[in-house]
Enzyme design. Structure first.
Site, PDB file in Angstrom:
ATOM      1  N   CYS A  64      -5.515  -2.238  10.064  1.00 26.70           N
ATOM      2  CA  CYS A  64      -5.418  -1.182  12.065  1.00 26.70           C
ATOM      3  C   CYS A  64      -4.690   0.398  11.559  1.00 26.70           C
ATOM      4  O   CYS A  64      -5.528   1.232  10.354  1.00 26.70           O
ATOM      5  CB  CYS A  64      -5.362  -1.787  12.587  1.00 26.70           C
ATOM      6  SG  CYS A  64      -5.978  -1.006  14.246  1.00 26.70           S
ATOM      7  N   ARG A  85     -10.719   7.843  14.098  1.00 26.96           N
ATOM      8  CA  ARG A  85     -10.022   6.425  14.965  1.00 26.96           C
ATOM      9  C   ARG A  85     -10.023   6.005  16.520  1.00 26.96           C
ATOM     10  O   ARG A  85     -11.700   6.608  16.341  1.00 26.96           O
ATOM     11  CB  ARG A  85      -8.143   7.388  14.806  1.00 26.96           C
ATOM     12  CG  ARG A  85      -7.569   7.091  13.816  1.00 26.96           C
ATOM     13  CD  ARG A  85      -6.326   8.393  14.218  1.00 26.96           C
ATOM     14  NE  ARG A  85      -5.590   7.813  14.855  1.00 26.96           N
ATOM     15  CZ  ARG A  85      -4.537   8.645  15.674  1.00 26.96           C
ATOM     16  NH1 ARG A  85      -4.980   9.990  15.463  1.00 26.96           N
ATOM     17  NH2 ARG A  85      -3.691   8.105  16.559  1.00 26.96           N
ATOM     18  N   HIS A  99      -7.527  -7.085  13.165  1.00 28.91           N
ATOM     19  CA  HIS A  99      -6.070  -7.374  12.735  1.00 28.91           C
ATOM     20  C   HIS A  99      -5.793  -9.109  12.167  1.00 28.91           C
ATOM     21  O   HIS A  99      -5.652 -10.074  13.765  1.00 28.91           O
ATOM     22  CB  HIS A  99      -4.965  -7.254  14.137  1.00 28.91           C
ATOM     23  CG  HIS A  99      -4.570  -6.009  14.944  1.00 28.91           C
ATOM     24  ND1 HIS A  99      -3.220  -5.674  14.622  1.00 28.91           N
ATOM     25  CD2 HIS A  99      -5.660  -4.828  15.405  1.00 28.91           C
ATOM     26  CE1 HIS A  99      -2.894  -4.816  14.499  1.00 28.91           C
ATOM     27  NE2 HIS A  99      -4.403  -3.846  15.304  1.00 28.91           N
ATOM     28  N   GLU A 123      -4.072 -11.213  11.119  1.00 32.52           N
ATOM     29  CA  GLU A 123      -2.198 -11.648  11.358  1.00 32.52           C
ATOM     30  C   GLU A 123      -2.182 -12.160  12.668  1.00 32.52           C
ATOM     31  O   GLU A 123      -1.146 -12.827  13.643  1.00 32.52           O
ATOM     32  CB  GLU A 123      -1.200 -10.941  11.623  1.00 32.52           C
ATOM     33  CG  GLU A 123      -0.902  -9.242  12.624  1.00 32.52           C
ATOM     34  CD  GLU A 123      -1.625  -8.448  12.207  1.00 32.52           C
ATOM     35  OE1 GLU A 123      -3.290  -8.241  11.518  1.00 32.52           O
ATOM     36  OE2 GLU A 123      -2.090  -7.605  12.856  1.00 32.52           O
TER      37      GLU A 123
END
Ligand code: GLN
Length: 190
Positions: free
Chosen positions: A80, A107, A170, A172
């Protein structure tokens, strides 16, 4: 033992640390230029806010040393905001940050309405992975030699260029750890 540096200036570095430790590797938080002198097998650039992270990297004198390491082949997983830091071009913006990955990113590409969402994605040879997007960018152009690993609705959301792995989402924050395992396998073979 594989040692992974995690850029810990801003954003969700703690979640990456947890994933890497659970997979049996060691992590070092990278907060200042001298931390980059530790012998590292790989580096993670977490999500967060790319403008803040980029400014901190500059102010702390970390931008150039980190860029040299990545250019020299240090494996990097960038998610990201981290992907934005790596990109050689950022749409509608003159300035860039590390500029080591030959792609153009847009973005906040999914707009306000669809700011955050989770969706299964087909990712390279890994099969389906869960993907959480949070005010995410996408990649709207890649140079020759860049391997596209995942797309969503025809937009590139994961790409690899040699030692650099850039994701718009993401990995994670989800239970699945296959992307972190894949990254560690790249670090082991370097
Ligand atoms: N929108 C953020 C940026 O432009 C990235 C968001 C994220 O990392 N979750 O830096």
């Amino acid at each position: 033992m594989v040692v992974i540096g995690i850029l810990a200036l801003q954003g969700d570095f703690a979640e990456h640390r947890q994933k890497i430790v659970a997979l049996g590797a060691k992590t070092i938080d990278i907060r200042q230029a001298k931390d980059l002198q530790a012998p590292l097998d790989g580096m993670i650039l977490p999500g967060g806010e790319s403008t803040v992270q980029g400014k901190l990297l500059r102010d702390l004198g970390m931008l150039e040393p980190l860029k040299s390491k990545i250019d020299a082949g240090l494996p990097v997983l960038a998610t990201c905001a981290g992907l934005i830091l790596l990109s050689q071009q950022i749409e509608d913006q003159e300035s860039t940050h590390l500029a080591t990955l030959p792609v153009t990113v847009k973005r906040n590409a999914y707009g306000r309405q669809l700011g955050s969402f989770n969706t299964p994605l087909s990712f390279g040879d890994l099969g389906e992975v869960p993907a959480t997007f949070i005010r995410a960018p996408y990649i709207n152009q890649v140079d020759e030699g860049v391997e596209v690993l995942a797309e969503k609705d025809g937009k590139i959301v994961a790409a690899r260029f040699h030692n650099q792995l850039g994701l718009a989402f993401h990995p994670e924050v989800d239970e699945n750890d296959s992307i972190h395992s894949y990254f560690l396998s790249i670090c082991q073979t370097k």
